[in-house]
Scaffold this motif. Structure first.
Motif, PDB file in Angstrom:
ATOM      1  N   ARG A  18       0.844  -1.186   0.000  1.00  0.00           N
ATOM      2  CA  ARG A  18       0.000   0.000   0.000  1.00  0.00           C
ATOM      3  C   ARG A  18       0.885   1.244   0.000  1.00  0.00           C
ATOM      4  O   ARG A  18       1.853   1.308   0.773  1.00  0.00           O
ATOM      5  CB  ARG A  18      -0.915   0.021   1.236  1.00  0.00           C
ATOM      6  N   PRO A  19       0.570   2.217  -0.833  1.00  0.00           N
ATOM      7  CA  PRO A  19       1.403   3.430  -0.865  1.00  0.00           C
ATOM      8  C   PRO A  19       1.252   4.249   0.409  1.00  0.00           C
ATOM      9  O   PRO A  19       0.205   4.217   1.074  1.00  0.00           O
ATOM     10  CB  PRO A  19       0.871   4.193  -2.079  1.00  0.00           C
ATOM     11  N   SER A  20       2.302   4.982   0.748  1.00  0.00           N
ATOM     12  CA  SER A  20       2.231   5.921   1.867  1.00  0.00           C
ATOM     13  C   SER A  20       1.454   7.164   1.476  1.00  0.00           C
ATOM     14  O   SER A  20       0.718   7.733   2.280  1.00  0.00           O
ATOM     15  CB  SER A  20       3.650   6.305   2.313  1.00  0.00           C
ATOM     16  N   LYS A  21       1.633   7.580   0.227  1.00  0.00           N
ATOM     17  CA  LYS A  21       0.897   8.725  -0.328  1.00  0.00           C
ATOM     18  C   LYS A  21       0.718   8.499  -1.818  1.00  0.00           C
ATOM     19  O   LYS A  21       1.390   7.668  -2.423  1.00  0.00           O
ATOM     20  CB  LYS A  21       1.669  10.039  -0.092  1.00  0.00           C
ATOM     21  N   GLY A  22      -0.196   9.272  -2.404  1.00  0.00           N
ATOM     22  CA  GLY A  22      -0.374   9.222  -3.844  1.00  0.00           C
ATOM     23  C   GLY A  22      -1.542   8.367  -4.281  1.00  0.00           C
ATOM     24  O   GLY A  22      -2.284   7.807  -3.462  1.00  0.00           O
TER      25      GLY A  22
END
Length: 255
Positions: free
Chosen positions: A52-56
């Motif tokens: 899972r991305p941290s942001k974006g």
């Protein structure tokens, strides 16, 4: 086909991917290159839902898949192979291809347990499609062999064949030429081009620059988790930032 918007991934205090954005058009072959540790496989894991991305944000065919699990992303038409082979060595070559159809089967557990007529009909259809895939990857004559008994190059083709069983719209190939000799690499490049001609968009991570330059329509370059360049093969080969960070002058001259 695929859109990454300011994508970031941190593992503790380490930024594996930092604000990366790019687009991959439909029916093209795009390559993601860069030094070891640049964040290439991390991006593949983010796109396919393993991380899972941290942001974006990640969009596939206009749909937000940023927080979707892998099986739901796969069901939308995104399939992948892995840097380290992930075949079932104890199963036959044919059985490995059949496992790739698992999202396509309509007969579920109860029908299969009762072995209703529809199950047998579906099995026949899937085996026919599996034979077509094996013929495409030149493995039909080895369909009854255990996958573990195949030469390494054939195992790579088998993994691609299994990914094809999902009828992907976008196929992610993570270092498919790793460990292959020159002949096997040329054959692989031909098969990737043929897949693309079938209408499948290809997104490839690869260190073999001769292969990348030969088959790619677009190349994206990462370094230290950030995108440093994107363009057609010639512009990437001549980009001084790419030469300095990854290709090097001798390597650049070779490709």
């Amino acid at each position: 086909m695929l859109k990454l918007d300011q994508l970031s991934k941190r593992f503790g205090g380490i930024a594996a991917v930092e604000r990366v954005s790019f687009l991959i058009p439909k029916k093209k072959i795009a390559a993601l290159i860069g030094p070891n540790g640049a964040g290439k496989t991390t991006i593949f894991n983010l796109v396919s839902g393993l991380e899972r991305p941290s942001k974006g944000r990640i969009e596939f065919l206009g749909q937000d898949i940023t927080d979707q699990p892998p099986h739901k992303i796969a069901a939308l038409g995104l399939s992948r192979t892995f840097q380290n082979l992930q075949i079932f060595g104890e199963l036959s070559v044919l059985e490995n291809i059949l496992t790739g159809f698992h999202l396509k089967y309509r007969c579920r557990f109860l029908k299969a347990g009762l072995w209703l007529p529809a199950v047998g009909r579906e099995e026949i259809i899937m085996k026919r499609k599996a034979h077509e895939i094996l013929e495409f990857v030149n493995l039909l004559d080895k369909k009854d062999l255990s996958a573990s008994n195949l030469p390494y190059g054939d195992q790579r083709l088998l993994e691609i064949g299994r990914a094809m069983a999902m009828a992907p719209k976008l196929l992610l190939l993570d270092e498919p030429a790793a460990g292959l000799n020159n002949h096997e690499t040329r054959l692989l490049g031909t098969k990737i081009k043929e897949l693309n001609q079938l209408g499948i968009t290809i997104f490839i991570v690869e260190h073999d620059m001769k292969l990348v330059m030969r088959i790619s329509d677009e190349i994206i370059v990462l370094n230290h988790g950030q995108k440093i360049a994107q363009g057609i093969p010639k512009s990437i080969r001549d980009d001084p930032h790419v030469v300095s960070a990854y290709l090097g002058t001798k390597h650049n001259a070779a490709v």
